[in-house]
Scaffold this motif. Structure first.
Motif, PDB file in Angstrom:
ATOM      1  N   ARG A 171       0.834  -1.209   0.000  1.00 40.66           N
ATOM      2  CA  ARG A 171       0.000   0.000   0.000  1.00 40.66           C
ATOM      3  C   ARG A 171       0.872   1.265   0.000  1.00 40.66           C
ATOM      4  O   ARG A 171       0.570   2.234  -0.672  1.00 40.66           O
ATOM      5  CB  ARG A 171      -0.925  -0.001   1.216  1.00 40.66           C
ATOM      6  CG  ARG A 171      -1.852   1.197   1.271  1.00 40.66           C
ATOM      7  CD  ARG A 171      -2.671   1.239   2.546  1.00 40.66           C
ATOM      8  NE  ARG A 171      -3.425   0.038   2.795  1.00 40.66           N
ATOM      9  CZ  ARG A 171      -4.725  -0.103   2.515  1.00 40.66           C
ATOM     10  NH1 ARG A 171      -5.411   0.884   2.004  1.00 40.66           N
ATOM     11  NH2 ARG A 171      -5.333  -1.244   2.778  1.00 40.66           N
ATOM     12  N   SER A 222     -10.702  -3.849  -7.348  1.00 38.30           N
ATOM     13  CA  SER A 222      -9.973  -4.865  -6.595  1.00 38.30           C
ATOM     14  C   SER A 222     -10.288  -6.238  -7.186  1.00 38.30           C
ATOM     15  O   SER A 222     -11.390  -6.493  -7.667  1.00 38.30           O
ATOM     16  CB  SER A 222     -10.321  -4.809  -5.112  1.00 38.30           C
ATOM     17  OG  SER A 222     -11.691  -4.992  -4.903  1.00 38.30           O
ATOM     18  N   ASP A 237      -3.300  -6.498  -0.758  1.00 37.95           N
ATOM     19  CA  ASP A 237      -3.908  -6.222   0.538  1.00 37.95           C
ATOM     20  C   ASP A 237      -4.250  -7.560   1.184  1.00 37.95           C
ATOM     21  O   ASP A 237      -5.308  -8.136   0.933  1.00 37.95           O
ATOM     22  CB  ASP A 237      -5.152  -5.357   0.383  1.00 37.95           C
ATOM     23  CG  ASP A 237      -5.798  -5.002   1.711  1.00 37.95           C
ATOM     24  OD1 ASP A 237      -5.314  -5.491   2.764  1.00 37.95           O
ATOM     25  OD2 ASP A 237      -6.789  -4.258   1.702  1.00 37.95           O
TER      26      ASP A 237
END
Length: 137
Positions: free
Chosen positions: A10, A48, A30
């Motif tokens: 990130r 995502s 993630d």
């Protein structure tokens, strides 16, 4: 082969380019998401994908054994048969459906995932203005 800048976190995302090289975007893993995800930031839009996409796409391409059209379509549009995009939505893929995780933004897999596989040394891409293809390394 294009190389990604960044480490895929990130705080230090991969900085990738679309196969034609015209647009830049960021991706990162993630592991805190359920399921673990690959987050793709394209301008203000966040997509995502299930993190299994890296291994599953690479395995499918190896089994396919030849160049495959990427395809790239928004979730609301049909994906062309025989493309990476169609595979990423198919009930016959290892997930049994969409690799995209965010309803309304589950498409465009064929646009953004191939460059990551290329940067990771798992795939080779063509870099033409349109109709790009990919294959496993």
């Amino acid at each position: 082969m294009s190389e990604a800048k960044g480490s895929g976190t990130r705080d230090d995302p991969w900085v990738l380019k679309t196969p034609p090289g015209t647009s830049e975007y960021e991706m990162y893993g993630d592991d805190t998401a359920d399921p673990p995800a690959l987050v793709c930031q394209v301008g203000l839009t966040k997509l995502s994908y299930d993190a299994r996409a890296i291994e599953d796409l690479h395995a499918m391409l190896k089994q396919h054994g030849d160049w495959m059209d990427r395809g790239a379509a928004d979730e609301q549009k049909l994906a062309a048969e025989g493309t990476v995009e169609a595979w990423a939505r198919s009930e016959t893929n290892p997930l049994g459906g969409w690799y995209g995780l965010r309803k309304g933004y589950r498409g465009r897999f064929g646009m953004y995932m191939p460059a990551l596989l290329e940067a990771l040394g798992l795939a080779e891409l063509t870099h033409d203005a349109r109709n790009n293809r990919m294959r496993a390394i």
